[in-house]
Design a protein around this motif. Structure first.
Motif, PDB file in Angstrom:
ATOM      1  N   GLY A 172      76.878  19.612  29.576  1.00 38.82           N
ATOM      2  CA  GLY A 172      78.491  19.467  29.214  1.00 38.82           C
ATOM      3  C   GLY A 172      78.282  18.161  28.049  1.00 38.82           C
ATOM      4  N   TYR A 173      79.480  17.812  27.663  1.00 34.92           N
ATOM      5  CA  TYR A 173      79.551  16.682  26.536  1.00 34.92           C
ATOM      6  C   TYR A 173      80.600  15.818  27.171  1.00 34.92           C
ATOM      7  N   SER A 174      80.317  14.592  26.570  1.00 36.58           N
ATOM      8  CA  SER A 174      81.197  13.406  27.017  1.00 36.58           C
ATOM      9  C   SER A 174      82.573  13.765  26.274  1.00 36.58           C
ATOM     10  N   ARG A 175      83.631  13.158  26.778  1.00 37.66           N
ATOM     11  CA  ARG A 175      85.003  13.392  26.274  1.00 37.66           C
ATOM     12  C   ARG A 175      85.029  12.641  25.208  1.00 37.66           C
ATOM     13  N   VAL A 176      84.711  11.403  24.884  1.00 40.42           N
ATOM     14  CA  VAL A 176      85.201  10.787  23.572  1.00 40.42           C
ATOM     15  C   VAL A 176      84.286  10.986  22.389  1.00 40.42           C
ATOM     16  N   TYR A 177      83.010  10.946  22.651  1.00 38.73           N
ATOM     17  CA  TYR A 177      82.089  10.944  21.587  1.00 38.73           C
ATOM     18  C   TYR A 177      81.314  12.413  21.259  1.00 38.73           C
ATOM     19  N   GLY A 178      81.610  13.087  22.414  1.00 38.66           N
ATOM     20  CA  GLY A 178      80.985  14.308  22.385  1.00 38.66           C
ATOM     21  C   GLY A 178      79.363  14.357  22.815  1.00 38.66           C
ATOM     22  N   GLU A 179      79.088  13.353  23.430  1.00 35.69           N
ATOM     23  CA  GLU A 179      77.597  13.360  23.494  1.00 35.69           C
ATOM     24  C   GLU A 179      77.014  14.302  24.768  1.00 35.69           C
TER      25      GLU A 179
END
Length: 497
Positions: free
Chosen positions: A49-56
């Motif tokens: 998956g990816y983080s919500r804010v930075y897309g990490e």
């Protein structure tokens, strides 16, 4: 790139039938009994998956459903915690976009089941050692008991413990943690306890109703108990440093889940931060699973756990670096490749020029636990911040009843301790519910005897001094509890009648 463990010195993994499911555009092999996150990790798929804010990039962190690092979309349904969601043949799993896409309103992937109501004497929330003990004790005293747990297996953290319990046979001495879990689960079944697995308690409400989402049947369950034992356990504390969200950085308990519950190697080379018993034990279990331990870092000048555990690691050549901590995690594409450690001085400040770089694909954080006491706070129970207990915990009487009448606490949810004390507290809470609801005089004698042993013998050990003093700080007299209730009336209560 199958990371499953097929030979282990202690464990034998009973895998179910082999199945396949689709992740993005590839077919993944799995075994019934594994979770989605476990199967993906075994297949070498780390970024889920990816983080919500930075897309990490994100990967598993806790593996017990407490955090949001492993959220995925399953058959069009977003926000599924892949670490506790069992694999099913033919499902389609996707990395979640942020914000997540809502499920189709015209063609839901799984139609919701009809809501149900359950009336029961005692609801036990959490199927770890404390919850299992409370359920068995209460059912043995004639109460109708419903046990609800988020996982598809009972036992909590015990199902991944391979070391043997110390002490007398009365308290499972000589048995390994997973064996204790198996025995207690059998006793709960024999006592006639109703069990609801893969179910989340999301709130305690006015009128004594408890909301439960039954994930296995996709339905709402309203439970009307006369008393509740909440044994919701604990979760691992994070540690702040550059790169701490990289895939491959996870709690030590998550590695235990991979290794000892699902038989999957969490990495090839590991660095561990923290030399308490959790860090020491997990380091040894990593070696058993065929994972190299490059170093164990401890910020204090001496180890925090028992010498017997540290001695085993030293004999096996694991460097234990005191007055060291992690400075930075490095990698490519958000996936861990190197760990930078550094010495600290007497004030805990990093010493320039003392850095050591370890090649590692696994960085485990064993820096403490915090109680999962959210349900108590939501119900309006009086809380107190106690550092020695790991954080906020509910105040309670010696009967383990909180300021919410009929709501009891047991185990790590009331302060971090060992599994033995959690089991004893579970027995006390279950007996206290029986005394409250049935006037069981035998239950009262049982509570007194267990409390005597717990405070005068078990917690009298110097090793448990810190947790003993912390637990004392959360205990109030019956008279003090009545004052607390008058001054801060809870908005929830569970009537005994």
């Amino acid at each position: 790139m199958d990371k499953r463990i097929w030979s282990h010195p202690v464990l034998s993994f009973r895998r179910g039938p082999r199945v396949t499911f689709r992740f993005e555009d590839q077919v993944v092999e799995a075994y019934i009994g594994e979770t989605i996150a476990a199967a993906l990790w075994a297949a070498g798929i780390k970024v889920i998956g990816y983080s919500r804010v930075y897309g990490e990039p994100r990967g598993p962190y806790c593996m017990i459903g407490k955090c949001a690092s492993c959220l995925v979309e399953v058959d069009g349904v977003p926000n599924v915690r892949s670490c506790i969601e069992p694999v099913r043949p033919g499902i389609t799993v996707r990395r979640q976009v942020n914000p997540p896409r809502p499920p189709s309103l015209t063609k839901p992937a799984k139609p919701p089941g009809e809501p149900v109501e359950i009336h029961v004497d005692l609801l036990v929330i959490g199927g770890g050692p404390a919850g299992l003990a409370a359920a068995e004790e209460a059912a043995g005293r004639g109460l109708s008991v419903l046990l609800v747990d988020e996982h598809h297996r009972l036992g909590g953290q015990m199902i991944k413990q391979t070391h043997k319990f110390f002490g007398s046979r009365r308290f499972f001495g000589g048995l390994r943690g997973f064996q204790v879990a198996e025995r207690m689960e059998k006793e709960v079944a024999e006592a006639g306890v109703r069990v609801m697995r893969q179910a989340t308690v999301f709130g305690l409400y006015r009128g004594g109703v408890v909301g439960v989402y039954d994930r296995a049947n996709n339905r709402l369950v309203k439970v009307y108990p006369r008393a509740v034992v909440a044994s919701t356990g604990a979760e691992e504390k994070p540690l702040l440093f550059p790169g701490n969200t990289m895939v491959g950085v996870m709690g030590a308990g998550a590695a235990q889940t991979f290794m000892n519950e699902y038989g999957i190697r969490p990495g090839d080379t590991a660095v561990i931060v923290g030399s308490g018993n959790v860090g020491l034990i997990v380091a040894y279990q990593l070696l058993q699973a065929g994972v190299r331990v490059a170093a164990l870092l401890e910020i204090m000048p001496r180890i925090g756990g028992w010498f017997v555990h540290a001695a085993k690691l030293t004999r096996m050549g694991v460097p234990i670096l005191t007055r060291h901590t992690v400075k930075e995690a490095r990698g490519r594409g958000g996936v861990l490749e190197k760990v930078v450690a550094t010495m600290v001085d007497e004030e805990g400040r990093m010493v320039p020029g003392s850095e050591k770089v370890f090649d590692a694909d696994l960085l485990l954080l064993a820096v403490g636990l915090k109680p999962d006491a959210r349900l108590f706070a939501q119900a309006g129970a009086a809380m107190r911040y106690i550092p020695g207990s790991g954080g906020f915990v509910p105040l309670r009487t010696e009967m383990l009843e909180t300021s919410v009448p009929g709501l009891y606490v047991a185990g790590d949810a009331g302060g971090i301790e060992e599994a033995t004390s959690a089991i004893i507290e579970g027995w006390i809470a279950g007996a206290a519910a029986a005394y409250r609801l049935r006037g069981d005089r035998g239950a009262l004698e049982r509570i007194r005897e267990l409390n005597r042993y717990l405070w005068e013998e078990y917690r009298a050990s110097p090793v448990l001094a810190r947790s003993r003093e912390a637990k004392k700080m959360a205990i109030v007299s019956e008279e003090e509890m009545e004052v607390i209730r008058r001054n801060n009336p809870p908005h929830v209560e569970f009537p005994a009648g």
